[in-house]
Design a protein around this motif. Structure first.
Motif, PDB file in Angstrom:
ATOM      1  N   GLN A   1     -27.992 -20.910 -22.249  1.00  0.00           N
ATOM      2  CA  GLN A   1     -28.481 -22.042 -21.462  1.00  0.00           C
ATOM      3  C   GLN A   1     -29.392 -21.621 -20.310  1.00  0.00           C
ATOM      4  N   ASP A   2     -29.062 -20.554 -19.580  1.00  0.00           N
ATOM      5  CA  ASP A   2     -29.888 -20.188 -18.428  1.00  0.00           C
ATOM      6  C   ASP A   2     -30.224 -18.702 -18.356  1.00  0.00           C
ATOM      7  N   SER A   3     -30.120 -18.009 -19.467  1.00  0.00           N
ATOM      8  CA  SER A   3     -30.483 -16.596 -19.486  1.00  0.00           C
ATOM      9  C   SER A   3     -30.873 -16.207 -20.905  1.00  0.00           C
ATOM     10  N   PHE A   4     -31.364 -14.992 -21.062  1.00  0.00           N
ATOM     11  CA  PHE A   4     -31.758 -14.551 -22.390  1.00  0.00           C
ATOM     12  C   PHE A   4     -31.788 -13.027 -22.462  1.00  0.00           C
ATOM     13  N   VAL A   5     -31.802 -12.535 -23.688  1.00  0.00           N
ATOM     14  CA  VAL A   5     -31.897 -11.098 -23.970  1.00  0.00           C
ATOM     15  C   VAL A   5     -33.034 -10.916 -24.961  1.00  0.00           C
ATOM     16  N   GLY A   6     -33.906  -9.965 -24.656  1.00  0.00           N
ATOM     17  CA  GLY A   6     -35.010  -9.642 -25.542  1.00  0.00           C
ATOM     18  C   GLY A   6     -34.854  -8.242 -26.096  1.00  0.00           C
TER      19      GLY A   6
ATOM     20  N   VAL B   1     -33.986  -3.192 -24.652  1.00  0.00           N
ATOM     21  CA  VAL B   1     -33.072  -4.331 -24.650  1.00  0.00           C
ATOM     22  C   VAL B   1     -33.034  -4.814 -23.202  1.00  0.00           C
ATOM     23  N   ALA B   2     -33.604  -5.996 -22.982  1.00  0.00           N
ATOM     24  CA  ALA B   2     -33.746  -6.544 -21.634  1.00  0.00           C
ATOM     25  C   ALA B   2     -32.879  -7.785 -21.481  1.00  0.00           C
ATOM     26  N   ALA B   3     -32.058  -7.791 -20.450  1.00  0.00           N
ATOM     27  CA  ALA B   3     -31.190  -8.932 -20.153  1.00  0.00           C
ATOM     28  C   ALA B   3     -31.707  -9.626 -18.904  1.00  0.00           C
ATOM     29  N   TYR B   4     -32.063 -10.895 -19.065  1.00  0.00           N
ATOM     30  CA  TYR B   4     -32.596 -11.698 -17.970  1.00  0.00           C
ATOM     31  C   TYR B   4     -31.513 -12.625 -17.449  1.00  0.00           C
ATOM     32  N   PHE B   5     -31.418 -12.682 -16.126  1.00  0.00           N
ATOM     33  CA  PHE B   5     -30.429 -13.501 -15.440  1.00  0.00           C
ATOM     34  C   PHE B   5     -31.151 -14.457 -14.497  1.00  0.00           C
ATOM     35  N   PRO B   6     -30.563 -15.609 -14.200  1.00  0.00           N
ATOM     36  CA  PRO B   6     -31.164 -16.481 -13.193  1.00  0.00           C
ATOM     37  C   PRO B   6     -31.242 -15.742 -11.848  1.00  0.00           C
ATOM     38  N   GLN B   7     -32.319 -15.928 -11.131  1.00  0.00           N
ATOM     39  CA  GLN B   7     -32.497 -15.254  -9.841  1.00  0.00           C
ATOM     40  C   GLN B   7     -31.334 -15.544  -8.894  1.00  0.00           C
TER      41      GLN B   7
ATOM     42  N   LEU C   1     -37.850 -16.950 -10.721  1.00  0.00           N
ATOM     43  CA  LEU C   1     -36.838 -17.596 -11.551  1.00  0.00           C
ATOM     44  C   LEU C   1     -35.803 -16.630 -12.098  1.00  0.00           C
ATOM     45  N   THR C   2     -36.201 -15.392 -12.353  1.00  0.00           N
ATOM     46  CA  THR C   2     -35.285 -14.472 -13.015  1.00  0.00           C
ATOM     47  C   THR C   2     -35.284 -13.097 -12.367  1.00  0.00           C
ATOM     48  N   CYS C   3     -34.233 -12.367 -12.695  1.00  0.00           N
ATOM     49  CA  CYS C   3     -34.169 -10.930 -12.462  1.00  0.00           C
ATOM     50  C   CYS C   3     -33.838 -10.313 -13.815  1.00  0.00           C
ATOM     51  N   VAL C   4     -34.111  -9.036 -13.978  1.00  0.00           N
ATOM     52  CA  VAL C   4     -33.931  -8.418 -15.295  1.00  0.00           C
ATOM     53  C   VAL C   4     -33.383  -7.009 -15.145  1.00  0.00           C
ATOM     54  N   TYR C   5     -32.523  -6.654 -16.080  1.00  0.00           N
ATOM     55  CA  TYR C   5     -32.086  -5.270 -16.262  1.00  0.00           C
ATOM     56  C   TYR C   5     -32.397  -4.909 -17.700  1.00  0.00           C
ATOM     57  N   TYR C   6     -32.881  -3.679 -17.901  1.00  0.00           N
ATOM     58  CA  TYR C   6     -33.253  -3.256 -19.249  1.00  0.00           C
ATOM     59  C   TYR C   6     -32.969  -1.780 -19.444  1.00  0.00           C
TER      60      TYR C   6
END
Length: 188
Positions: free
Chosen positions: A78-83, A94-100, A57-62
């Motif tokens: 709506q379709d991504s998040f940052v932790g 700091v992790a940024a998640y994007f839709p795959q 579902l996702t890919c991530v850069y951190y």
């Protein structure tokens, strides 16, 4: 680094490994524990079958940022998040998640995509510059699966046996709990 498993007619009996100087050694043991992540070498060597394989579902850069004062935070769009996850030495992941589905676009300019996502999602970082971190890390595929996690002479714990998107830290939490339960079972 583990490069092979030793077997006999009863199953796995140990490991073959290579040291930093390139020497290869063997160790025999009652149980080989694979606690080596979603791309587990142990799982591959014992041919642990994947029994559930959900869509990626996702890919991530951190990156590890300096100077943030925060607790654990999760900021969603709506379709991504940052932790934001505090770690040691005054650093915060700091992790940024994007839709795959956006991975190929994101990876073309990962640093820009990452900073745009962070600035656009975390109100307190809207004016942040990317000089607060050194290296950007990425994972193109956050696989979601269950493997068969045990067999004769081997067992998988944590992400080696069951991986899910990483933002909740469930993989390492599950890994610690599974290791604890395994220890209770195998120690006299």
């Amino acid at each position: 680094m583990v490069v092979g498993v030793l077997t006999d007619e009863n199953g796995v009996t140990g490991v073959r490994y290579r040291t930093r100087d390139g020497a290869t050694h063997e160790e025999r043991c009652r149980l080989v524990v694979g606690a080596d992540g979603m791309r587990s070498t142990v799982a591959t060597l014992v041919d642990a079958p994947v029994v559930v394989d959900d869509p990626t579902l996702t890919c991530v850069y951190y990156a590890y940022w300096r100077g943030l004062r925060t607790g654990f935070e999760l900021h969603e769009t709506q379709d991504s998040f940052v932790g934001l996850i505090p770690t040691n030495d005054g650093l915060t992941v700091v992790a940024a998640y994007f839709p795959q589905r956006d991975f190929e676009t994101v990876r073309r300019d990962a640093r820009r995509s990452y900073m745009d996502q962070v600035r656009g999602t975390v109100r307190g970082l809207r004016d942040a510059s990317d000089n607060r971190f050194d290296r950007l890390h990425g994972m193109g595929a956050q696989r979601n699966f269950f493997r068969k996690a045990y067999g004769p002479g081997w067992v998988l714990v944590g992400d080696a046996g069951h991986h899910k998107d990483s933002i909740t830290a469930r993989g390492i939490t599950d890994g610690f709990r599974q290791a604890e339960l395994l220890t209770e079972r195998v120690t006299p």
